[in-house]
Motif scaffolding. Structure first.
Motif, PDB file in Angstrom:
ATOM      1  N   LEU A  86       0.823  -1.215   0.000  1.00 55.69           N
ATOM      2  CA  LEU A  86       0.000   0.000   0.000  1.00 55.69           C
ATOM      3  C   LEU A  86       0.854   1.261   0.000  1.00 55.69           C
ATOM      4  O   LEU A  86       0.442   2.294  -0.525  1.00 55.69           O
ATOM      5  CB  LEU A  86      -0.928   0.008   1.221  1.00 55.69           C
ATOM      6  CG  LEU A  86      -1.895  -1.167   1.340  1.00 55.69           C
ATOM      7  CD1 LEU A  86      -2.626  -1.124   2.679  1.00 55.69           C
ATOM      8  CD2 LEU A  86      -2.869  -1.168   0.172  1.00 55.69           C
ATOM      9  N   VAL A  87       2.038   1.169   0.612  1.00 48.62           N
ATOM     10  CA  VAL A  87       2.950   2.316   0.715  1.00 48.62           C
ATOM     11  C   VAL A  87       4.370   1.843   0.482  1.00 48.62           C
ATOM     12  O   VAL A  87       4.657   0.639   0.516  1.00 48.62           O
ATOM     13  CB  VAL A  87       2.868   3.014   2.100  1.00 48.62           C
ATOM     14  CG1 VAL A  87       1.461   3.483   2.422  1.00 48.62           C
ATOM     15  CG2 VAL A  87       3.409   2.119   3.204  1.00 48.62           C
ATOM     16  N   GLU A  88       5.252   2.816   0.273  1.00 50.18           N
ATOM     17  CA  GLU A  88       6.682   2.514   0.231  1.00 50.18           C
ATOM     18  C   GLU A  88       7.448   3.653   0.869  1.00 50.18           C
ATOM     19  O   GLU A  88       7.011   4.804   0.854  1.00 50.18           O
ATOM     20  CB  GLU A  88       7.168   2.275  -1.198  1.00 50.18           C
ATOM     21  CG  GLU A  88       7.260   3.507  -2.048  1.00 50.18           C
ATOM     22  CD  GLU A  88       7.844   3.233  -3.432  1.00 50.18           C
ATOM     23  OE1 GLU A  88       8.214   2.093  -3.732  1.00 50.18           O
ATOM     24  OE2 GLU A  88       7.913   4.198  -4.214  1.00 50.18           O
ATOM     25  N   ARG A  89       8.584   3.312   1.447  1.00 49.53           N
ATOM     26  CA  ARG A  89       9.496   4.314   2.021  1.00 49.53           C
ATOM     27  C   ARG A  89      10.524   4.675   0.969  1.00 49.53           C
ATOM     28  O   ARG A  89      10.975   3.818   0.212  1.00 49.53           O
ATOM     29  CB  ARG A  89      10.231   3.729   3.220  1.00 49.53           C
ATOM     30  CG  ARG A  89       9.369   3.471   4.401  1.00 49.53           C
ATOM     31  CD  ARG A  89      10.218   2.836   5.486  1.00 49.53           C
ATOM     32  NE  ARG A  89       9.562   1.633   5.919  1.00 49.53           N
ATOM     33  CZ  ARG A  89       9.431   1.274   7.176  1.00 49.53           C
ATOM     34  NH1 ARG A  89       9.932   2.005   8.132  1.00 49.53           N
ATOM     35  NH2 ARG A  89       8.814   0.167   7.491  1.00 49.53           N
ATOM     36  N   ARG A  90      10.869   5.950   0.964  1.00 49.76           N
ATOM     37  CA  ARG A  90      11.932   6.436   0.083  1.00 49.76           C
ATOM     38  C   ARG A  90      12.835   7.368   0.879  1.00 49.76           C
ATOM     39  O   ARG A  90      12.360   8.101   1.747  1.00 49.76           O
ATOM     40  CB  ARG A  90      11.350   7.233  -1.094  1.00 49.76           C
ATOM     41  CG  ARG A  90      10.440   6.436  -2.000  1.00 49.76           C
ATOM     42  CD  ARG A  90       9.893   7.296  -3.115  1.00 49.76           C
ATOM     43  NE  ARG A  90       8.795   6.620  -3.787  1.00 49.76           N
ATOM     44  CZ  ARG A  90       7.901   7.234  -4.537  1.00 49.76           C
ATOM     45  NH1 ARG A  90       7.963   8.546  -4.733  1.00 49.76           N
ATOM     46  NH2 ARG A  90       6.925   6.554  -5.113  1.00 49.76           N
ATOM     47  N   GLN A  98      16.125  11.633   6.369  1.00 47.51           N
ATOM     48  CA  GLN A  98      14.683  11.573   6.502  1.00 47.51           C
ATOM     49  C   GLN A  98      14.103  10.494   5.610  1.00 47.51           C
ATOM     50  O   GLN A  98      14.635  10.224   4.538  1.00 47.51           O
ATOM     51  CB  GLN A  98      14.075  12.919   6.084  1.00 47.51           C
ATOM     52  CG  GLN A  98      13.312  13.588   7.161  1.00 47.51           C
ATOM     53  CD  GLN A  98      12.751  14.919   6.697  1.00 47.51           C
ATOM     54  OE1 GLN A  98      12.825  15.281   5.530  1.00 47.51           O
ATOM     55  NE2 GLN A  98      12.179  15.641   7.616  1.00 47.51           N
ATOM     56  N   VAL A  99      13.011   9.879   6.046  1.00 52.91           N
ATOM     57  CA  VAL A  99      12.341   8.858   5.251  1.00 52.91           C
ATOM     58  C   VAL A  99      10.975   9.386   4.855  1.00 52.91           C
ATOM     59  O   VAL A  99      10.192   9.823   5.702  1.00 52.91           O
ATOM     60  CB  VAL A  99      12.201   7.541   6.050  1.00 52.91           C
ATOM     61  CG1 VAL A  99      11.398   6.516   5.266  1.00 52.91           C
ATOM     62  CG2 VAL A  99      13.570   6.997   6.407  1.00 52.91           C
ATOM     63  N   GLU A 100      10.723   9.367   3.539  1.00 52.84           N
ATOM     64  CA  GLU A 100       9.412   9.778   3.020  1.00 52.84           C
ATOM     65  C   GLU A 100       8.552   8.531   2.859  1.00 52.84           C
ATOM     66  O   GLU A 100       9.024   7.496   2.405  1.00 52.84           O
ATOM     67  CB  GLU A 100       9.567  10.448   1.649  1.00 52.84           C
ATOM     68  CG  GLU A 100      10.428  11.688   1.667  1.00 52.84           C
ATOM     69  CD  GLU A 100      10.677  12.254   0.274  1.00 52.84           C
ATOM     70  OE1 GLU A 100      10.197  11.659  -0.729  1.00 52.84           O
ATOM     71  OE2 GLU A 100      11.365  13.281   0.189  1.00 52.84           O
ATOM     72  N   VAL A 101       7.279   8.636   3.210  1.00 57.59           N
ATOM     73  CA  VAL A 101       6.340   7.529   3.024  1.00 57.59           C
ATOM     74  C   VAL A 101       5.380   7.944   1.908  1.00 57.59           C
ATOM     75  O   VAL A 101       4.730   8.986   1.993  1.00 57.59           O
ATOM     76  CB  VAL A 101       5.569   7.199   4.316  1.00 57.59           C
ATOM     77  CG1 VAL A 101       4.656   5.997   4.111  1.00 57.59           C
ATOM     78  CG2 VAL A 101       6.533   6.953   5.480  1.00 57.59           C
ATOM     79  N   HIS A 102       5.349   7.141   0.861  1.00 59.57           N
ATOM     80  CA  HIS A 102       4.536   7.416  -0.332  1.00 59.57           C
ATOM     81  C   HIS A 102       3.477   6.339  -0.521  1.00 59.57           C
ATOM     82  O   HIS A 102       3.726   5.159  -0.237  1.00 59.57           O
ATOM     83  CB  HIS A 102       5.424   7.428  -1.591  1.00 59.57           C
ATOM     84  CG  HIS A 102       6.396   8.551  -1.631  1.00 59.57           C
ATOM     85  ND1 HIS A 102       6.193   9.676  -2.394  1.00 59.57           N
ATOM     86  CD2 HIS A 102       7.584   8.733  -0.996  1.00 59.57           C
ATOM     87  CE1 HIS A 102       7.221  10.497  -2.239  1.00 59.57           C
ATOM     88  NE2 HIS A 102       8.073   9.950  -1.395  1.00 59.57           N
ATOM     89  N   LEU A 103       2.321   6.739  -1.041  1.00 54.64           N
ATOM     90  CA  LEU A 103       1.292   5.770  -1.402  1.00 54.64           C
ATOM     91  C   LEU A 103       1.693   5.047  -2.681  1.00 54.64           C
ATOM     92  O   LEU A 103       2.223   5.662  -3.595  1.00 54.64           O
ATOM     93  CB  LEU A 103      -0.041   6.475  -1.691  1.00 54.64           C
ATOM     94  CG  LEU A 103      -0.871   6.970  -0.517  1.00 54.64           C
ATOM     95  CD1 LEU A 103      -2.133   7.653  -1.019  1.00 54.64           C
ATOM     96  CD2 LEU A 103      -1.225   5.847   0.416  1.00 54.64           C
ATOM     97  N   LEU A 104       1.410   3.768  -2.737  1.00 51.11           N
ATOM     98  CA  LEU A 104       1.549   3.007  -3.975  1.00 51.11           C
ATOM     99  C   LEU A 104       0.174   2.948  -4.643  1.00 51.11           C
ATOM    100  O   LEU A 104      -0.837   3.328  -4.048  1.00 51.11           O
ATOM    101  CB  LEU A 104       2.069   1.607  -3.687  1.00 51.11           C
ATOM    102  CG  LEU A 104       3.501   1.543  -3.159  1.00 51.11           C
ATOM    103  CD1 LEU A 104       3.873   0.111  -2.780  1.00 51.11           C
ATOM    104  CD2 LEU A 104       4.480   2.088  -4.195  1.00 51.11           C
ATOM    105  N   GLU A 105       0.129   2.459  -5.864  1.00 49.82           N
ATOM    106  CA  GLU A 105      -1.128   2.438  -6.625  1.00 49.82           C
ATOM    107  C   GLU A 105      -2.246   1.703  -5.881  1.00 49.82           C
ATOM    108  O   GLU A 105      -3.379   2.190  -5.821  1.00 49.82           O
ATOM    109  CB  GLU A 105      -0.890   1.792  -7.983  1.00 49.82           C
ATOM    110  CG  GLU A 105      -2.064   1.955  -8.929  1.00 49.82           C
ATOM    111  CD  GLU A 105      -1.765   1.381 -10.305  1.00 49.82           C
ATOM    112  OE1 GLU A 105      -2.688   0.769 -10.868  1.00 49.82           O
ATOM    113  OE2 GLU A 105      -0.635   1.546 -10.796  1.00 49.82           O
TER     114      GLU A 105
END
Length: 136
Positions: A86-90, A98-105
């Protein structure tokens, strides 16, 4: 020290009704998330990522603040959502610490579906879900 304001019966009724409507909405939200196969906290995580002001991602620290949760608990929540794709860290674009948390499709699709249900439920509560006005 100032004396507490005197509350009337009507004030208690307003507060009670507000808490009742708030809890009804919260229970609706819990059921909707569970029916979609995720936990209520996972839904809130997705919502706070997408709804973060000015961008479509958030840091773990920002999510902890939004969720009013401990940092380590949010790390575990993100890990579970990653496991469901559902999400991924970048790594942070400007600060690699810092770690960004992004939504996946898949997370985006699920969130859109659940958010539409929540919006409809809020509209159905309009007029009954008002913040009490207390004379303080």
């Amino acid at each position: 020290m100032t004396a507490p304001p005197t509350l009337r019966k009507a004030d208690f009724e307003q507060l009670s009704e507000f808490r009742y409507q708030m809890r009804r909405f919260e229970r609706f939200s819990e059921r909707a998330a569970q029916d979609a196969g995720i936990t209520p906290l996972q839904y809130l995580l997705l919502l706070h990522i997408k709804g973060f002001p000015g961008r479509d991602w958030a840091t773990v620290g920002e999510l902890a603040e939004r969720l009013q949760a401990q940092h380590h608990g949010v790390v575990a929540l993100v890990t579970r959502c990653e496991g469901h794709k559902l999400v991924e860290r970048r790594p942070g674009a400007h600060d690699r610490r810092q770690v960004e948390v992004h939504l996946l499709e898949a997370g985006e699709r699920l969130l859109v579906r659940l958010a539409a249900l929540h919006r409809a439920e809020l509209k159905s509560l309009s007029g009954t879900f008002s913040v009490p006005q207390l004379d303080l």
